[in-house]
Scaffold this motif. Sequence first.
Motif, PDB file in Angstrom:
ATOM      1  N   GLU A 123      -2.493  34.358   6.016  1.00 42.05           N
ATOM      2  CA  GLU A 123      -3.570  33.598   5.378  1.00 42.05           C
ATOM      3  C   GLU A 123      -3.097  32.291   4.753  1.00 42.05           C
ATOM      4  N   ASP A 124      -1.798  32.059   4.744  1.00 40.88           N
ATOM      5  CA  ASP A 124      -1.274  30.772   4.293  1.00 40.88           C
ATOM      6  C   ASP A 124      -1.316  29.710   5.393  1.00 40.88           C
ATOM      7  N   THR A 125      -1.671  30.118   6.585  1.00 42.04           N
ATOM      8  CA  THR A 125      -1.749  29.181   7.701  1.00 42.04           C
ATOM      9  C   THR A 125      -2.817  28.130   7.428  1.00 42.04           C
ATOM     10  N   ALA A 126      -2.423  26.878   7.487  1.00 39.20           N
ATOM     11  CA  ALA A 126      -3.326  25.768   7.176  1.00 39.20           C
ATOM     12  C   ALA A 126      -2.583  24.454   7.374  1.00 39.20           C
ATOM     13  N   VAL A 127      -3.334  23.380   7.283  1.00 40.52           N
ATOM     14  CA  VAL A 127      -2.722  22.060   7.158  1.00 40.52           C
ATOM     15  C   VAL A 127      -2.562  21.786   5.663  1.00 40.52           C
ATOM     16  N   TYR A 128      -1.362  21.423   5.275  1.00 42.26           N
ATOM     17  CA  TYR A 128      -1.058  21.187   3.866  1.00 42.26           C
ATOM     18  C   TYR A 128      -0.982  19.680   3.601  1.00 42.26           C
ATOM     19  N   TYR A 129      -1.634  19.282   2.522  1.00 33.51           N
ATOM     20  CA  TYR A 129      -1.718  17.875   2.162  1.00 33.51           C
ATOM     21  C   TYR A 129      -1.107  17.635   0.780  1.00 33.51           C
ATOM     22  N   CYS A 130      -0.359  16.583   0.709  1.00 31.18           N
ATOM     23  CA  CYS A 130       0.202  16.141  -0.564  1.00 31.18           C
ATOM     24  C   CYS A 130      -0.780  15.172  -1.221  1.00 31.18           C
ATOM     25  N   ASN A 131      -0.875  15.243  -2.531  1.00 29.23           N
ATOM     26  CA  ASN A 131      -1.757  14.353  -3.289  1.00 29.23           C
ATOM     27  C   ASN A 131      -1.053  13.878  -4.554  1.00 29.23           C
ATOM     28  N   ILE A 132      -1.117  12.594  -4.799  1.00 32.27           N
ATOM     29  CA  ILE A 132      -0.607  12.022  -6.047  1.00 32.27           C
ATOM     30  C   ILE A 132      -1.702  11.120  -6.617  1.00 32.27           C
ATOM     31  N   ARG A 133      -1.935  11.292  -7.880  1.00 35.16           N
ATOM     32  CA  ARG A 133      -3.057  10.583  -8.508  1.00 35.16           C
ATOM     33  C   ARG A 133      -2.605   9.857  -9.768  1.00 35.16           C
ATOM     34  N   ASN A 134      -2.922   8.551  -9.815  1.00 30.57           N
ATOM     35  CA  ASN A 134      -2.866   7.842 -11.093  1.00 30.57           C
ATOM     36  C   ASN A 134      -4.273   7.294 -11.307  1.00 30.57           C
ATOM     37  N   LEU A 147      -7.057  23.592  -3.551  1.00 26.47           N
ATOM     38  CA  LEU A 147      -5.843  23.306  -4.290  1.00 26.47           C
ATOM     39  C   LEU A 147      -4.900  24.496  -4.193  1.00 26.47           C
ATOM     40  N   VAL A 148      -3.647  24.223  -3.883  1.00 27.75           N
ATOM     41  CA  VAL A 148      -2.629  25.270  -3.828  1.00 27.75           C
ATOM     42  C   VAL A 148      -1.794  25.255  -5.097  1.00 27.75           C
ATOM     43  N   ALA A 149      -1.302  24.074  -5.455  1.00 29.33           N
ATOM     44  CA  ALA A 149      -0.453  23.953  -6.630  1.00 29.33           C
ATOM     45  C   ALA A 149      -0.531  22.527  -7.139  1.00 29.33           C
ATOM     46  N   SER A 150      -0.419  22.377  -8.443  1.00 25.39           N
ATOM     47  CA  SER A 150      -0.453  21.043  -9.019  1.00 25.39           C
ATOM     48  C   SER A 150       0.491  20.954 -10.211  1.00 25.39           C
ATOM     49  N   MET A 151       0.838  19.722 -10.529  1.00 25.13           N
ATOM     50  CA  MET A 151       1.683  19.452 -11.682  1.00 25.13           C
ATOM     51  C   MET A 151       1.176  18.188 -12.349  1.00 25.13           C
ATOM     52  N   THR A 152       0.967  18.251 -13.664  1.00 23.16           N
ATOM     53  CA  THR A 152       0.521  17.070 -14.368  1.00 23.16           C
ATOM     54  C   THR A 152       1.693  16.113 -14.571  1.00 23.16           C
ATOM     55  N   GLY A 153       1.377  14.917 -15.027  1.00 26.82           N
ATOM     56  CA  GLY A 153       2.433  13.968 -15.321  1.00 26.82           C
ATOM     57  C   GLY A 153       3.402  14.483 -16.369  1.00 26.82           C
ATOM     58  N   GLN A 159       0.849  -1.183   0.000  1.00 29.02           N
ATOM     59  CA  GLN A 159       0.000   0.000   0.000  1.00 29.02           C
ATOM     60  C   GLN A 159       0.889   1.238   0.000  1.00 29.02           C
ATOM     61  N   VAL A 160       0.592   2.149  -0.894  1.00 31.05           N
ATOM     62  CA  VAL A 160       1.395   3.359  -1.020  1.00 31.05           C
ATOM     63  C   VAL A 160       1.056   4.325   0.108  1.00 31.05           C
ATOM     64  N   GLN A 161       2.080   4.861   0.717  1.00 34.01           N
ATOM     65  CA  GLN A 161       1.893   5.901   1.727  1.00 34.01           C
ATOM     66  C   GLN A 161       2.665   7.148   1.300  1.00 34.01           C
ATOM     67  N   LEU A 162       2.058   8.298   1.539  1.00 34.96           N
ATOM     68  CA  LEU A 162       2.715   9.578   1.290  1.00 34.96           C
ATOM     69  C   LEU A 162       3.024  10.218   2.639  1.00 34.96           C
ATOM     70  N   VAL A 163       4.259  10.634   2.793  1.00 34.98           N
ATOM     71  CA  VAL A 163       4.680  11.234   4.053  1.00 34.98           C
ATOM     72  C   VAL A 163       5.187  12.647   3.787  1.00 34.98           C
ATOM     73  N   THR A 180       6.589   3.886  -2.076  1.00 39.25           N
ATOM     74  CA  THR A 180       7.012   3.054  -3.207  1.00 39.25           C
ATOM     75  C   THR A 180       6.845   3.862  -4.486  1.00 39.25           C
ATOM     76  N   LYS A 181       7.432   3.374  -5.537  1.00 39.05           N
ATOM     77  CA  LYS A 181       7.327   4.049  -6.817  1.00 39.05           C
ATOM     78  C   LYS A 181       5.872   4.065  -7.276  1.00 39.05           C
ATOM     79  N   ILE A 182       5.416   5.214  -7.720  1.00 39.03           N
ATOM     80  CA  ILE A 182       4.071   5.353  -8.273  1.00 39.03           C
ATOM     81  C   ILE A 182       4.188   5.533  -9.770  1.00 39.03           C
ATOM     82  N   PHE A 183       3.532   4.666 -10.510  1.00 37.56           N
ATOM     83  CA  PHE A 183       3.628   4.681 -11.965  1.00 37.56           C
ATOM     84  C   PHE A 183       2.430   5.386 -12.582  1.00 37.56           C
ATOM     85  N   ARG A 184       2.655   5.837 -13.785  1.00 40.18           N
ATOM     86  CA  ARG A 184       1.592   6.460 -14.583  1.00 40.18           C
ATOM     87  C   ARG A 184       0.897   7.577 -13.826  1.00 40.18           C
TER      88      ARG A 184
END
Length: 114
Positions: A88-99, A47-53, A1-5, A26-30
């Motif tokens: 105003e940037d004060t917040a909990v920040y979350y990382c997201n990776i999507r395939n 959403l704060v910032a994103s990057m496509t594949g 199971q993939v975990q993001l830290v 672990t490596k996330i593909f695609r």
Amino acid sequence: QVQLVESGGGLVQVGGSLRLSCAASTKIFRIKAMGWYRQAPGKQRELVASMTGGGTTNYADSVKGRFTISRDSAKNTVSLQMNNLKPEDTAVYYCNIRNVLNYWGQGTQVTVSS
């Protein structure tokens, strides 16, 4: 199971900088997209910032020119450089990776004090 830290959050004064990092277990593909979201108390996650594949980036208007998203495919990490921080940037920040699935980190607190 993939975990993001996530790491790198903390307390900083107005105008300061922080660098958030997100490492996948672990490596996330695609990868279709990766990004950083934030949620302030009493507000919806945004959403704060994103990057496509393919490497195309997108930023919330409120952080354009101050935040930069980057990735290191070899290290399986995505980072967010945050400069000129504001209260105003004060917040909990979350990382997201999507395939074909959607992976989330546990969140890291960023507090900007005035």
